[in-house]
Design a protein around this motif. Structure first.
Motif, PDB file in Angstrom:
ATOM      1  N   VAL A 196      31.988  45.184  10.308  1.00  0.00           N
ATOM      2  CA  VAL A 196      32.519  46.540  10.358  1.00  0.00           C
ATOM      3  C   VAL A 196      32.607  47.031  11.798  1.00  0.00           C
ATOM      4  O   VAL A 196      33.564  47.703  12.191  1.00  0.00           O
ATOM      5  CB  VAL A 196      31.645  47.495   9.518  1.00  0.00           C
ATOM      6  CG1 VAL A 196      32.005  48.958   9.770  1.00  0.00           C
ATOM      7  CG2 VAL A 196      31.799  47.184   8.039  1.00  0.00           C
ATOM      8  N   THR A 197      31.627  46.665  12.618  1.00  0.00           N
ATOM      9  CA  THR A 197      31.604  47.092  14.014  1.00  0.00           C
ATOM     10  C   THR A 197      32.738  46.462  14.808  1.00  0.00           C
ATOM     11  O   THR A 197      33.084  46.950  15.897  1.00  0.00           O
ATOM     12  CB  THR A 197      30.248  46.756  14.653  1.00  0.00           C
ATOM     13  OG1 THR A 197      29.194  47.220  13.815  1.00  0.00           O
ATOM     14  CG2 THR A 197      30.078  47.423  16.013  1.00  0.00           C
ATOM     15  N   LEU A 198      33.339  45.390  14.299  1.00  0.00           N
ATOM     16  CA  LEU A 198      34.504  44.806  14.957  1.00  0.00           C
ATOM     17  C   LEU A 198      35.636  45.813  15.100  1.00  0.00           C
ATOM     18  O   LEU A 198      36.494  45.674  15.972  1.00  0.00           O
ATOM     19  CB  LEU A 198      35.011  43.593  14.169  1.00  0.00           C
ATOM     20  CG  LEU A 198      34.193  42.300  14.268  1.00  0.00           C
ATOM     21  CD1 LEU A 198      34.714  41.281  13.277  1.00  0.00           C
ATOM     22  CD2 LEU A 198      34.243  41.741  15.686  1.00  0.00           C
ATOM     23  N   ALA A 199      35.631  46.849  14.245  1.00  0.00           N
ATOM     24  CA  ALA A 199      36.673  47.879  14.316  1.00  0.00           C
ATOM     25  C   ALA A 199      36.656  48.607  15.649  1.00  0.00           C
ATOM     26  O   ALA A 199      37.656  49.210  16.044  1.00  0.00           O
ATOM     27  CB  ALA A 199      36.510  48.878  13.171  1.00  0.00           C
ATOM     28  N   THR A 200      35.534  48.558  16.375  1.00  0.00           N
ATOM     29  CA  THR A 200      35.455  49.216  17.680  1.00  0.00           C
ATOM     30  C   THR A 200      36.203  48.429  18.752  1.00  0.00           C
ATOM     31  O   THR A 200      36.545  48.983  19.800  1.00  0.00           O
ATOM     32  CB  THR A 200      33.999  49.371  18.128  1.00  0.00           C
ATOM     33  OG1 THR A 200      33.416  48.066  18.334  1.00  0.00           O
ATOM     34  CG2 THR A 200      33.181  50.128  17.090  1.00  0.00           C
ATOM     35  N   GLY A 201      36.419  47.134  18.499  1.00  0.00           N
ATOM     36  CA  GLY A 201      37.045  46.286  19.501  1.00  0.00           C
ATOM     37  C   GLY A 201      36.157  46.002  20.694  1.00  0.00           C
ATOM     38  O   GLY A 201      36.632  45.531  21.723  1.00  0.00           O
ATOM     39  N   ASN A 202      34.855  46.265  20.549  1.00  0.00           N
ATOM     40  CA  ASN A 202      33.923  46.089  21.660  1.00  0.00           C
ATOM     41  C   ASN A 202      32.875  45.042  21.288  1.00  0.00           C
ATOM     42  O   ASN A 202      32.021  45.298  20.429  1.00  0.00           O
ATOM     43  CB  ASN A 202      33.242  47.417  21.995  1.00  0.00           C
ATOM     44  CG  ASN A 202      32.486  47.366  23.318  1.00  0.00           C
ATOM     45  OD1 ASN A 202      31.734  46.453  23.565  1.00  0.00           O
ATOM     46  ND2 ASN A 202      32.707  48.375  24.151  1.00  0.00           N
ATOM     47  N   PRO A 203      32.910  43.856  21.904  1.00  0.00           N
ATOM     48  CA  PRO A 203      31.961  42.793  21.535  1.00  0.00           C
ATOM     49  C   PRO A 203      30.512  43.149  21.807  1.00  0.00           C
ATOM     50  O   PRO A 203      29.614  42.630  21.146  1.00  0.00           O
ATOM     51  CB  PRO A 203      32.411  41.602  22.384  1.00  0.00           C
ATOM     52  CG  PRO A 203      33.191  42.201  23.503  1.00  0.00           C
ATOM     53  CD  PRO A 203      33.843  43.415  22.949  1.00  0.00           C
ATOM     54  N   MET A 204      30.248  44.035  22.759  1.00  0.00           N
ATOM     55  CA  MET A 204      28.867  44.416  23.038  1.00  0.00           C
ATOM     56  C   MET A 204      28.290  45.220  21.880  1.00  0.00           C
ATOM     57  O   MET A 204      27.108  45.079  21.537  1.00  0.00           O
ATOM     58  CB  MET A 204      28.784  45.217  24.334  1.00  0.00           C
ATOM     59  CG  MET A 204      29.252  44.452  25.564  1.00  0.00           C
ATOM     60  SD  MET A 204      28.446  42.841  25.735  1.00  0.00           S
ATOM     61  CE  MET A 204      26.757  43.328  26.004  1.00  0.00           C
ATOM     62  N   LEU A 205      29.102  46.077  21.273  1.00  0.00           N
ATOM     63  CA  LEU A 205      28.639  46.822  20.104  1.00  0.00           C
ATOM     64  C   LEU A 205      28.442  45.896  18.913  1.00  0.00           C
ATOM     65  O   LEU A 205      27.526  46.104  18.110  1.00  0.00           O
ATOM     66  CB  LEU A 205      29.631  47.934  19.767  1.00  0.00           C
ATOM     67  CG  LEU A 205      29.696  49.105  20.751  1.00  0.00           C
ATOM     68  CD1 LEU A 205      30.767  50.092  20.331  1.00  0.00           C
ATOM     69  CD2 LEU A 205      28.337  49.799  20.851  1.00  0.00           C
ATOM     70  N   VAL A 206      29.298  44.899  18.789  1.00  0.00           N
ATOM     71  CA  VAL A 206      29.147  43.927  17.694  1.00  0.00           C
ATOM     72  C   VAL A 206      27.849  43.140  17.872  1.00  0.00           C
ATOM     73  O   VAL A 206      27.108  42.914  16.903  1.00  0.00           O
ATOM     74  CB  VAL A 206      30.357  42.977  17.641  1.00  0.00           C
ATOM     75  CG1 VAL A 206      30.157  41.915  16.561  1.00  0.00           C
ATOM     76  CG2 VAL A 206      31.634  43.757  17.378  1.00  0.00           C
ATOM     77  N   PHE A 207      27.573  42.723  19.106  1.00  0.00           N
ATOM     78  CA  PHE A 207      26.323  42.003  19.385  1.00  0.00           C
ATOM     79  C   PHE A 207      25.112  42.873  19.055  1.00  0.00           C
ATOM     80  O   PHE A 207      24.140  42.405  18.433  1.00  0.00           O
ATOM     81  CB  PHE A 207      26.287  41.584  20.851  1.00  0.00           C
ATOM     82  CG  PHE A 207      24.978  40.982  21.276  1.00  0.00           C
ATOM     83  CD1 PHE A 207      24.663  39.675  20.949  1.00  0.00           C
ATOM     84  CD2 PHE A 207      24.043  41.735  21.985  1.00  0.00           C
ATOM     85  CE1 PHE A 207      23.441  39.122  21.337  1.00  0.00           C
ATOM     86  CE2 PHE A 207      22.831  41.187  22.371  1.00  0.00           C
ATOM     87  CZ  PHE A 207      22.529  39.877  22.046  1.00  0.00           C
ATOM     88  N   ALA A 208      25.160  44.138  19.461  1.00  0.00           N
ATOM     89  CA  ALA A 208      24.045  45.043  19.175  1.00  0.00           C
ATOM     90  C   ALA A 208      23.874  45.228  17.673  1.00  0.00           C
ATOM     91  O   ALA A 208      22.747  45.255  17.160  1.00  0.00           O
ATOM     92  CB  ALA A 208      24.279  46.393  19.848  1.00  0.00           C
TER      93      ALA A 208
END
Length: 230
Positions: free
Chosen positions: A176-188
């Motif tokens: 779901v966090t992939l929707a941000t387009g930010n890999p750092m948020l996905v990692f977190a």
């Protein structure tokens, strides 16, 4: 240390949270619909420019989706952990775990800031705190932490049943966090989500992951911007 971590992350308290088949199917339908709506709102809320006033109502709306969806899915529980031979609501231990997780992430940030692509992704998130109102950003950060745990470690975790809920809920949280387009948020989301899932499984409720999530989020909000000052 094992006396603290085992009750918080490993040992499962005795509980019976079974629900009728009809209620279980209803929970799953609600969870599926909320996942779609939440992912869309997440992508929209983080696509606005830093200091754009729209950021605050969008992120507050996102928290509303997770919170209302989680509560509407069915009964949720606060949970308990064993402490000195008694089952108690988890409060101090989850906060300590949140601070410990924040310390690990801060150490990682010292490496990330030296790698330009990763530094840029991190700064894109921190820009909302730098250019916006810090009190308002802190407020929506806390609201979203509470709301996300209500849904992901509450409704979603319960909807997964016995199908490896810790790993499955963590994976869905990261997707779901992939929707941000930010890999750092996905990692977190993947790393912190695993800890939160273990807390949910051990305590049988959302209070422990909620306190850890909020503690970690606020600590990151305060600690990371100074590390990435140009």
């Amino acid at each position: 240390m094992p006396r603290v971590l085992h009750p918080a992350l490993v040992d499962k308290v005795p509980r019976d949270h079974r629900e009728p088949d009809g209620a279980f199917r209803r929970r799953r339908w609600i969870v599926a619909l909320v996942l779609i709506a939440g992912a869309l709102m997440l992508g929209l809320s983080l696509s606005v420019r830093p200091a754009d006033p729209a950021f605050y109502p969008l992120t507050a709306g996102l928290a509303g989706i997770w919170l209302v969806g989680g509560l509407a899915s069915g009964p949720l529980h606060l949970g308990r952990i064993s402490f000195r031979g008694e089952f108690r609501r988890p409060i101090l231990t989850p906060i300590a775990i949140g601070l410990a997780a924040a310390a690990v992430f801060v150490l990682g940030a010292l490496v990330v800031r030296e790698i330009e692509p990763l530094r840029i992704f991190t700064e894109n998130v921190l820009a909302h705190a730098r250019r916006g109102s810090l009190p308002l950003v802190a407020l929506v950060t806390v609201l979203n932490g509470v709301a996300e745990e209500t849904f992901f470690r509450g409704a979603l975790f319960a909807a997964l049943g016995d199908r490896r809920p810790v790993l499955a809920s963590t994976a869905i949280y990261a997707v779901v966090t992939l929707a941000t387009g930010n890999p750092m948020l996905v990692f977190a989301a993947a790393t912190l989500g695993l800890v939160l899932g273990l807390q949910r499984r051990a305590s049988g409720g959302i209070l422990a992951p909620m306190l850890t999530h909020v503690t970690w989020s606020v600590a990151m909000l305060l600690a990371l911007p100074p590390l990435f000052t140009r």
